[in-house]
Write an enzyme that holds these catalytic residues in place. Structure first.
Site, PDB file in Angstrom:
ATOM      1  CG  HIS A  93      -9.435  -1.143   1.924  1.00  0.00           C
ATOM      2  ND1 HIS A  93      -9.754  -0.470   0.771  1.00  0.00           N
ATOM      3  CD2 HIS A  93      -8.706  -0.276   2.674  1.00  0.00           C
ATOM      4  CE1 HIS A  93      -9.243   0.735   0.797  1.00  0.00           C
ATOM      5  NE2 HIS A  93      -8.598   0.889   1.950  1.00  0.00           N
ATOM      6  CG  HIS A 142      -2.120   0.880   1.076  1.00  0.00           C
ATOM      7  ND1 HIS A 142      -2.211   2.101   1.690  1.00  0.00           N
ATOM      8  CD2 HIS A 142      -3.276   0.719   0.384  1.00  0.00           C
ATOM      9  CE1 HIS A 142      -3.375   2.658   1.403  1.00  0.00           C
ATOM     10  NE2 HIS A 142      -4.046   1.848   0.608  1.00  0.00           N
ATOM     11  CG  PHE A 197      -3.140   6.680   1.466  1.00  0.00           C
ATOM     12  CD1 PHE A 197      -4.270   6.142   2.036  1.00  0.00           C
ATOM     13  CD2 PHE A 197      -3.294   7.696   0.530  1.00  0.00           C
ATOM     14  CE1 PHE A 197      -5.541   6.597   1.690  1.00  0.00           C
ATOM     15  CE2 PHE A 197      -4.556   8.154   0.162  1.00  0.00           C
ATOM     16  CZ  PHE A 197      -5.676   7.605   0.753  1.00  0.00           C
ATOM     17  CG  HIS A 220      -8.102   5.122   5.670  1.00  0.00           C
ATOM     18  ND1 HIS A 220      -7.003   4.333   5.898  1.00  0.00           N
ATOM     19  CD2 HIS A 220      -8.744   4.565   4.601  1.00  0.00           C
ATOM     20  CE1 HIS A 220      -6.959   3.353   5.014  1.00  0.00           C
ATOM     21  NE2 HIS A 220      -8.016   3.464   4.215  1.00  0.00           N
ATOM     22  CG  HIS A 235     -11.623   4.682   1.375  1.00  0.00           C
ATOM     23  ND1 HIS A 235     -10.814   5.714   0.922  1.00  0.00           N
ATOM     24  CD2 HIS A 235     -10.778   3.673   1.713  1.00  0.00           C
ATOM     25  CE1 HIS A 235      -9.552   5.335   0.972  1.00  0.00           C
ATOM     26  NE2 HIS A 235      -9.496   4.094   1.443  1.00  0.00           N
ATOM     27  CG  HIS A 281      -5.719   5.912  -2.671  1.00  0.00           C
ATOM     28  ND1 HIS A 281      -4.502   5.313  -2.487  1.00  0.00           N
ATOM     29  CD2 HIS A 281      -6.568   5.327  -1.780  1.00  0.00           C
ATOM     30  CE1 HIS A 281      -4.599   4.399  -1.535  1.00  0.00           C
ATOM     31  NE2 HIS A 281      -5.839   4.389  -1.089  1.00  0.00           N
ATOM     32  CG  HIS A 294      -7.708  -0.761  -2.210  1.00  0.00           C
ATOM     33  ND1 HIS A 294      -7.677   0.360  -3.011  1.00  0.00           N
ATOM     34  CD2 HIS A 294      -6.917  -0.480  -1.136  1.00  0.00           C
ATOM     35  CE1 HIS A 294      -6.914   1.293  -2.434  1.00  0.00           C
ATOM     36  NE2 HIS A 294      -6.450   0.804  -1.294  1.00  0.00           N
TER      37      HIS A 294
END
Length: 594
Positions: free
Chosen positions: A370, A179, A357, A332, A328, A197, A206
């Site tokens: 995810h 990632h 990230f 995070h 999403h 992204h 993903h």
């Protein structure tokens, strides 16, 4: 809270769809999923039962104390016009892999995120699915039993042990580095940083990532049927950090989380880094409202859902799809440490682990999060209408690079991951109450006096979104027929949106409302959607270079508010985070083919 727990029913009108040979009689795309009675309701209950895990998937009864947030429908689009020489994004050349950045412009990640290189990059084959006798079924994390938790902890523990060989691509840190490399600027393709992204690569990348991660875990415990859990944050029962991740000392625990995620705190699917002054009930209500806006209102067609077109030779980050944007990104932000706080080693936090990230994969809950993001891809296609996979060959032929459970390197294509069952896995069903959570409550009676608001031409370009703004804007057409609505979606478009990529960003958009709108209550027809951004590496750091176009589908809202016949409408934009760094070139309403 007790005073609110009387009999409460939230009315959520349905629009029934009937088959007809006449196109004009067909509901618009955002309504085509609706089956059933117009006045079906979603009931919020205050009762809790230990047997609720076996709730029938068609039920509309949900525990009031569990209703979570799911930020509503929005998406950004840039690079909308394909180049004549466009080509799909290839698998990265591992020789181009270099030091990744924690934040745009630095500092650098203090270790390499690059994977081990195979003997010959040119000879890496395309992946072929192995034969299978049984689907791996991913369970909702809040409903798993002790036997599953023990098996999951054992698998992660053994993956961590593989870190003793830093070149083993199956190791826990090497898996997290995947990632980091793809998302924090380690790879260069055609002279530009690769970023999966904020584009149409988000979902397929993903999906492949979790596919191999899951197979590695299964092989480490000799169980080919082992499946990752999914964090069921779109359902009230899953709107908390799954308890198994909050056991200190276990292999799936991560100390680098925001303290507020503990003790059963309701998640804010629209989190932007600051705590909000809303009740648990309102947070849960906001969540379901946002899920409805993201999955239905603002994603009636493929590109709004998947994200903007991204091909070889174009700048990264052209625009996120609805679900990537929210929930999403806020999940995070909500889970990671507070930016600017001190980590256990004395370093200043950049949101580690989940909130950045580069480090997100170091928290085992990342893969659980995810898992539900991936599940939304399946759920969205089941809604129907024009909700289907993209057919653009530049998307279908885009590629990634991964290692499998046997340490073998592979190239994979987007075209091969469109059906999760063909990949060997599926999701245990759970109710999706957000489908029935269409906002019906209005904050204004009639039409806002647009004559009292400045026209859009006097508000933009806007140098700084440091406070709420309201403006009037003309529509390209009014009183459109159903056939016209079926062919074109009306899009409120903000052009040239720029901001500091090192900051958390969020702003909310309302129609037919002025600056007095209560932006903490989103379960109202005027709420159109939100834009969010997590700090990330961009083509040029400090700000998005050309700015993005952020679009919101408003056909459904205009109907619900009663503005279909109006030539001019009112729009209000409310900054929630990073407003001092946000600038917007202009705003307009477009008719876009759907």
């Amino acid at each position: 809270m007790a005073s609110l727990c009387n009999s409460t029913t939230l009315n959520t009108p349905f629009t029934s769809s009937t088959k007809s040979s006449s196109l004009a009689s067909t509901p618009k795309p955002s309504q085509l999923f609706l089956h059933g009675k117009r006045n079906q309701t979603f009931r919020v209950s205050c009762k809790v039962s230990n047997n609720d895990q076996n709730q029938n998937v068609k039920t509309n009864s949900v525990d009031r104390r569990n209703v979570l947030l799911g930020l509503g429908g929005i998406y950004g689009v840039a690079n909308a016009v394909p180049l004549a020489t466009a080509a799909p994004v290839p698998a990265p050349d591992l020789t181009s892999c270099s030091r990744a950045e924690i934040n745009p412009g630095g500092p650098d990640v203090p270790y390499t995120c690059c994977p081990p290189r195979p003997d010959s990059l040119d000879k890496v084959p395309y992946y072929k699915f192995p034969s299978m006798t049984k689907l791996r079924v991913r369970p909702p994390a809040h409903a798993v039993d002790e036997e599953y938790i023990a098996k999951y902890n054992l698998a992660i523990s053994r993956m961590r042990e593989l870190d003793k060989d830093p070149k083993d691509p199956r190791g826990f840190k090497q898996q997290a580095n995947i990632h980091c490399a793809y998302c924090n600027g380690a790879y260069i393709i055609d002279g530009k940083k690769l970023q999966v992204h904020e584009s149409w690569l988000f979902f397929p990348f993903h999906r492949w990532y979790l596919y191999f991660y899951e197979r590695i875990l299964g092989s480490l415990i000799d169980d080919p049927t082992f499946a990752l859990p999914y964090w069921n944050w779109d359902h009230p029962k899953g709107m908390r950090l799954p308890p198994m991740f909050d056991v200190s000392g276990s292999s799936i625990y991560d100390a680098r989380r925001n303290p507020h995620v503990r003790n059963g705190t309701i998640i804010d699917l629209g989190s932007f880094g600051d705590e909000t002054n809303t009740t648990q009930l309102q947070t849960m209500t906001n969540n379901l409202t946002h899920m409805y806006r993201q999955m239905i209102t603002n994603s009636p067609c493929p590109l709004p859902f998947f994200g903007a077109r991204y091909v070889k030779g174009t700048d990264p980050n052209p625009g996120a799809g609805t679900i990537e944007n929210i929930p999403h990104t806020p999940v995070h932000i909500w889970t990671g440490t507070v930016r600017g706080s001190k980590l256990e080693n004395g370093d200043t936090s950049f949101g580690e682990n989940m909130g950045n990230f580069y480090s997100a994969g170091l928290d085992p809950v990342f893969y659980c999060h995810h898992g539900n993001v991936d599940r939304m891809w399946n759920e969205w296609k089941q809604i129907g209408g024009k909700r289907r996979d993209l057919t653009d060959k530049d998307w279908l032929n885009s590629e990634f690079f991964f290692y499998d459970e046997n340490r073998n390197p592979w190239r994979v294509r987007v075209r091969d991951c469109l059906d999760s069952k063909k990949m060997g896995y599926d999701y245990a069903p759970m109710p999706t109450p957000w489908r029935n959570f269409k906002p019906t409550r209005k904050t204004t009676t009639g039409k806002v006096n647009t004559g009292s608001l400045p026209p859009v031409s006097q508000v933009f370009p806007l140098a700084k979104l440091d406070k709420a703004i309201s403006f009037s804007i003309n529509r390209p057409a009014s009183s459109r027929t159903q056939e016209e609505k079926n062919e074109q979606e009306e899009m409120l478009t903000f052009n040239g949106v720029k901001y500091d990529d090192r900051e958390y960003i969020r702003f909310d958009v309302f129609l037919n409302a002025d600056k007095t709108v209560n932006a903490n209550e989103l379960d109202k027809v005027e709420f159109s959607g939100s834009y969010t951004s997590l700090p990330h590496v961009h083509a040029n750091h400090n700000s998005s270079p050309e700015g993005i176009s952020f679009q919101l589908a408003i056909t459904e809202l205009l109907e619900d508010i009663g503005l279909e016949d109006e030539d001019t409408i009112a729009v209000t934009v409310v900054p929630k985070a990073g407003g001092e760094t946000i600038s917007i070139e202009g705003a307009e309403i477009k008719l876009v083919a759907c």
